[in-house]
Design a protein around this motif. Structure first.
Motif, PDB file in Angstrom:
ATOM      1  N   LEU A 175       0.855  -1.182   0.000  1.00  0.00           N
ATOM      2  CA  LEU A 175       0.000   0.000   0.000  1.00  0.00           C
ATOM      3  C   LEU A 175       0.885   1.225   0.000  1.00  0.00           C
ATOM      4  N   PRO A 176       0.688   2.150  -0.919  1.00  0.00           N
ATOM      5  CA  PRO A 176       1.562   3.308  -0.972  1.00  0.00           C
ATOM      6  C   PRO A 176       1.232   4.295   0.128  1.00  0.00           C
ATOM      7  N   GLY A 177       2.247   4.667   0.888  1.00  0.00           N
ATOM      8  CA  GLY A 177       2.075   5.769   1.808  1.00  0.00           C
ATOM      9  C   GLY A 177       1.423   5.426   3.117  1.00  0.00           C
ATOM     10  N   LEU A 178       1.441   4.144   3.552  1.00  0.00           N
ATOM     11  CA  LEU A 178       0.891   3.886   4.851  1.00  0.00           C
ATOM     12  C   LEU A 178       1.436   2.646   5.470  1.00  0.00           C
ATOM     13  N   PRO A 179       1.240   2.559   6.805  1.00  0.00           N
ATOM     14  CA  PRO A 179       1.742   1.404   7.523  1.00  0.00           C
ATOM     15  C   PRO A 179       0.854   0.199   7.344  1.00  0.00           C
ATOM     16  N   CYS A 180       1.450  -0.977   7.414  1.00  0.00           N
ATOM     17  CA  CYS A 180       0.629  -2.169   7.535  1.00  0.00           C
ATOM     18  C   CYS A 180       0.312  -2.344   9.003  1.00  0.00           C
ATOM     19  N   GLY A 181      -0.449  -3.377   9.358  1.00  0.00           N
ATOM     20  CA  GLY A 181      -0.871  -3.433  10.749  1.00  0.00           C
ATOM     21  C   GLY A 181      -0.876  -4.820  11.332  1.00  0.00           C
ATOM     22  N   VAL A 187      -7.008  11.855  23.254  1.00  0.00           N
ATOM     23  CA  VAL A 187      -8.236  11.440  22.577  1.00  0.00           C
ATOM     24  C   VAL A 187      -8.236  11.960  21.144  1.00  0.00           C
ATOM     25  N   LEU A 188      -8.852  11.189  20.254  1.00  0.00           N
ATOM     26  CA  LEU A 188      -9.015  11.588  18.859  1.00  0.00           C
ATOM     27  C   LEU A 188     -10.492  11.542  18.513  1.00  0.00           C
ATOM     28  N   PHE A 189     -11.051  12.690  18.101  1.00  0.00           N
ATOM     29  CA  PHE A 189     -12.421  12.759  17.597  1.00  0.00           C
ATOM     30  C   PHE A 189     -12.343  12.457  16.108  1.00  0.00           C
ATOM     31  N   ALA A 190     -12.696  11.223  15.741  1.00  0.00           N
ATOM     32  CA  ALA A 190     -12.326  10.690  14.441  1.00  0.00           C
ATOM     33  C   ALA A 190     -13.393  10.839  13.371  1.00  0.00           C
ATOM     34  N   GLY A 191     -14.608  11.288  13.712  1.00  0.00           N
ATOM     35  CA  GLY A 191     -15.650  11.367  12.694  1.00  0.00           C
ATOM     36  C   GLY A 191     -15.866  10.005  12.059  1.00  0.00           C
ATOM     37  N   ASP A 192     -15.959   9.975  10.723  1.00  0.00           N
ATOM     38  CA  ASP A 192     -16.114   8.717   9.989  1.00  0.00           C
ATOM     39  C   ASP A 192     -14.797   8.214   9.421  1.00  0.00           C
ATOM     40  N   HIS A 193     -13.686   8.867   9.762  1.00  0.00           N
ATOM     41  CA  HIS A 193     -12.397   8.452   9.206  1.00  0.00           C
ATOM     42  C   HIS A 193     -11.950   7.112   9.764  1.00  0.00           C
ATOM     43  N   VAL A 194     -12.043   6.929  11.067  1.00  0.00           N
ATOM     44  CA  VAL A 194     -11.675   5.670  11.717  1.00  0.00           C
ATOM     45  C   VAL A 194     -12.873   5.235  12.556  1.00  0.00           C
ATOM     46  N   LEU A 195     -13.515   4.150  12.157  1.00  0.00           N
ATOM     47  CA  LEU A 195     -14.673   3.612  12.869  1.00  0.00           C
ATOM     48  C   LEU A 195     -14.280   2.281  13.502  1.00  0.00           C
ATOM     49  N   PRO A 196     -14.766   1.976  14.698  1.00  0.00           N
ATOM     50  CA  PRO A 196     -14.241   0.829  15.434  1.00  0.00           C
ATOM     51  C   PRO A 196     -14.702  -0.529  14.945  1.00  0.00           C
ATOM     52  N   GLU A 197     -15.864  -0.602  14.279  1.00  0.00           N
ATOM     53  CA  GLU A 197     -16.428  -1.909  13.962  1.00  0.00           C
ATOM     54  C   GLU A 197     -16.813  -2.084  12.500  1.00  0.00           C
ATOM     55  N   VAL A 243      -6.425   4.153  18.763  1.00  0.00           N
ATOM     56  CA  VAL A 243      -6.550   4.569  17.361  1.00  0.00           C
ATOM     57  C   VAL A 243      -5.597   3.755  16.496  1.00  0.00           C
ATOM     58  N   HIS A 244      -4.363   3.580  16.959  1.00  0.00           N
ATOM     59  CA  HIS A 244      -3.363   2.873  16.161  1.00  0.00           C
ATOM     60  C   HIS A 244      -3.816   1.462  15.811  1.00  0.00           C
ATOM     61  N   ARG A 245      -4.367   0.772  16.799  1.00  0.00           N
ATOM     62  CA  ARG A 245      -4.783  -0.595  16.529  1.00  0.00           C
ATOM     63  C   ARG A 245      -5.858  -0.633  15.451  1.00  0.00           C
ATOM     64  N   ARG A 246      -6.827   0.249  15.534  1.00  0.00           N
ATOM     65  CA  ARG A 246      -7.900   0.220  14.550  1.00  0.00           C
ATOM     66  C   ARG A 246      -7.400   0.665  13.182  1.00  0.00           C
ATOM     67  N   VAL A 247      -6.493   1.620  13.130  1.00  0.00           N
ATOM     68  CA  VAL A 247      -5.899   2.009  11.850  1.00  0.00           C
ATOM     69  C   VAL A 247      -5.197   0.813  11.219  1.00  0.00           C
ATOM     70  N   ASP A 248      -4.442   0.080  12.013  1.00  0.00           N
ATOM     71  CA  ASP A 248      -3.755  -1.096  11.488  1.00  0.00           C
ATOM     72  C   ASP A 248      -4.741  -2.114  10.924  1.00  0.00           C
ATOM     73  N   GLU A 249      -5.863  -2.300  11.602  1.00  0.00           N
ATOM     74  CA  GLU A 249      -6.875  -3.233  11.109  1.00  0.00           C
ATOM     75  C   GLU A 249      -7.482  -2.745   9.794  1.00  0.00           C
ATOM     76  N   LEU A 250      -7.729  -1.447   9.696  1.00  0.00           N
ATOM     77  CA  LEU A 250      -8.296  -0.896   8.462  1.00  0.00           C
ATOM     78  C   LEU A 250      -7.313  -1.036   7.300  1.00  0.00           C
ATOM     79  N   VAL A 251      -6.046  -0.813   7.577  1.00  0.00           N
ATOM     80  CA  VAL A 251      -5.026  -0.973   6.536  1.00  0.00           C
ATOM     81  C   VAL A 251      -4.985  -2.420   6.063  1.00  0.00           C
ATOM     82  N   GLU A 252      -5.030  -3.346   7.015  1.00  0.00           N
ATOM     83  CA  GLU A 252      -5.006  -4.757   6.638  1.00  0.00           C
ATOM     84  C   GLU A 252      -6.252  -5.118   5.820  1.00  0.00           C
ATOM     85  N   HIS A 253      -7.398  -4.584   6.222  1.00  0.00           N
ATOM     86  CA  HIS A 253      -8.630  -4.855   5.474  1.00  0.00           C
ATOM     87  C   HIS A 253      -8.491  -4.411   4.022  1.00  0.00           C
TER      88      HIS A 253
END
Length: 473
Positions: free
Chosen positions: A94-100, A327-337, A382-392
């Motif tokens: 993936l260009p420009g981002l971490p894997c998770g 805390v991060l107010f993430a809007g719809d950018h990072v959703l937990p589920e 936040v980091h954990r969920r970002v990693d999951e989204l990247v993997e998805h």
């Protein structure tokens, strides 16, 4: 970076040890089967102190992401990846981002003394526990001075949207506002009353993006109380489109559907929605009082918020990071589920998935925080969920590429071969709106694969207009 090489970026985060950084470099540079090129980068070039107290030099900053094929994020809590024979290492192309880390695993409840106990739960196909009680009415303290207020949505699978009240003394600021419907207004009044406030006390709305479940109630309340509204500058085009009575509803999405070979779906949608922007729709997309134009710092309700542009879900999406409070107010950018829809905007970006993944990389490069999302319960990392989204999305890119390799040529054909939702439903079993979203989501993945050089796209002319056809590189 040299042309033709497979570029591996080792991303240094949170005090990674020198040995951890060296392992992926050794793994890749020792493989003669492919010309790997390894780069070590951090938030900025310079001297880094690892978790073991040893210091080492990082030569490059986050700009190295732009040309990367594989990225490894390393910190003191994660082990370096191991190469597995017969397959790729544990990173994603993936260009420009971490894997998770692998998606799934146990979830911990987020902190918050005032939160109600989860009364009902369900499990998805992986066995993850997904809460359903986050939609209950009330005001729940997720962090000191931060209350989450779930507001209902009409006929919407998302069920509710979280509005966050930041209060100190007489200063009351809301992050997002809800959908302008009577039920939402009544629920907001009750929640604020429990905090000793009323809608007239709201000094400012900080809105993450322009979708109606976040923006329209702010407009309605501003008419009554003169409340200030702030919004990301990238949403200006969407509001302009809403005021153009000659512009068809869902124009951008219908254009993508046609290019993906889904002309029947275009006709079905066109027959079910108005041909222009109705007056009541334009009425709720009034312009904000001011725009967030790039990253900036706000002093509101006794705290410092960093405004971070995070395009992808929409062009002008922003998040608000309170680094001091964690805390991060993430809007719809990072959703937990669930995974956010990509590029659902009046003016669709040329490569919205690339924008979205780049925005995830930005958030991942900042200190970890409690995730306060617009939909779903709070989550501890936040980091954990970002990693999951990247993997998805990495897995989805693989599925999309394989579908083309197996003979699917158009976006519609690819979409029909992919599973949808956590239940892995067939495309034909989705409702009309979600079939549109599915094709548009597939289009976003196809465009990223083309930009990565993993697929080729050709323009073909049909009786219904031009169609993009895809083949493997």
């Amino acid at each position: 970076m040299a042309e033709g090489n497979h570029r591996v970026v080792v991303l240094v985060l949170d005090g990674a040890k020198p040995l951890d950084v060296g392992i992926p470099a050794q793994v890749f540079t020792s493989r003669p089967s492919m010309p790997y090129e390894v780069h070590v980068c951090g938030a900025a070039p310079g001297l880094v102190t690892g978790g073991d107290g040893l210091s080492y030099q990082v030569a490059e900053g986050l700009d190295a992401f732009a040309a990367a094929d594989t990225i490894f994020p390393l910190n003191r809590r994660t082990r370096p990846p191991r190469h597995r024979r017969g397959g790729r290492a544990a990173a994603l192309r993936l260009p420009g981002l971490p894997c998770g880390h692998a998606a799934g695993g146990p979830r911990r409840d987020a902190p918050g003394d005032g939160r109600r106990a989860v009364a009902a739960r369900r499990r998805d196909r992986r066995g993850d526990v997904l809460s359903t009680a986050w939609t209950e009415p009330g005001a729940f303290e997720e962090a000191p001075g931060v209350h989450r207020i779930p507001l209902p949505l009409p006929q919407d699978g998302l069920r509710a949207v979280n509005v966050y009240a930041l209060a100190v003394a007489d200063d009351l600021v809301l992050i997002d506002a809800g959908w302008a419907i009577p039920e939402s207004r009544a629920r907001l009044i009750d929640a604020l009353d429990g905090l000793g406030h009323a809608p007239a006390d709201i000094r400012r709305f900080l809105v993450t993006h322009v979708h109606r479940d976040h923006y329209t109630q702010a407009v309605a309340l501003r008419r009554e109380f003169g409340t200030r509204i702030s919004l990301g500058a990238g949403e200006r085009t969407t509001i302009e489109h809403a005021h153009d009575a000659n512009r068809p509803t869902l124009e951008g999405q219908l254009r993508i559907l046609a290019q993906m070979g889904a002309q029947d779906l275009v006709r079905e949608i066109a027959a079910s929605v108005p041909s222009g922007s109705p007056e009541d729709q334009r009425r709720f997309w009034e312009y904000p009082d001011d725009w967030f134009d790039g990253q900036e710092t706000l002093q509101v309700a006794g705290r410092t918020l960093t405004v971070l542009p995070t395009p992808g879900h929409t062009n002008g999406h922003v998040v608000f990071h309170d680094e001091a409070a964690g805390v991060l107010f993430a809007g719809d950018h990072v959703l937990p589920e669930i995974t956010p829809s990509i590029g659902f905007d009046a003016a669709v970006a040329p490569n919205p998935l690339r924008d979205y993944l780049g925005s995830l990389a930005l958030i991942r490069s900042r200190p970890d925080a409690l995730l306060l999302p617009a939909h779903g319960p709070a989550a501890p990392s936040v980091h954990r969920r970002v990693d999951e989204l990247v993997e998805h999305h990495g897995a989805r890119l693989e599925q999309t590429e394989k579908a083309v390799a197996s003979g699917a040529e158009t976006g519609l054909e690819v979409t029909a071969r992919l599973p949808w939702t956590r239940r892995e439903r067939r495309f034909d079993d989705l409702d009309l709106f979600n079939r549109m979203l599915a094709v548009c989501e597939t289009a976003a993945h196809l465009e990223l694969l083309v930009s990565q050089g993993r697929l080729h796209a050709e323009r073909d002319q049909s009786l219904d207009g031009p169609i993009r056809r895809f083949r493997t590189a």
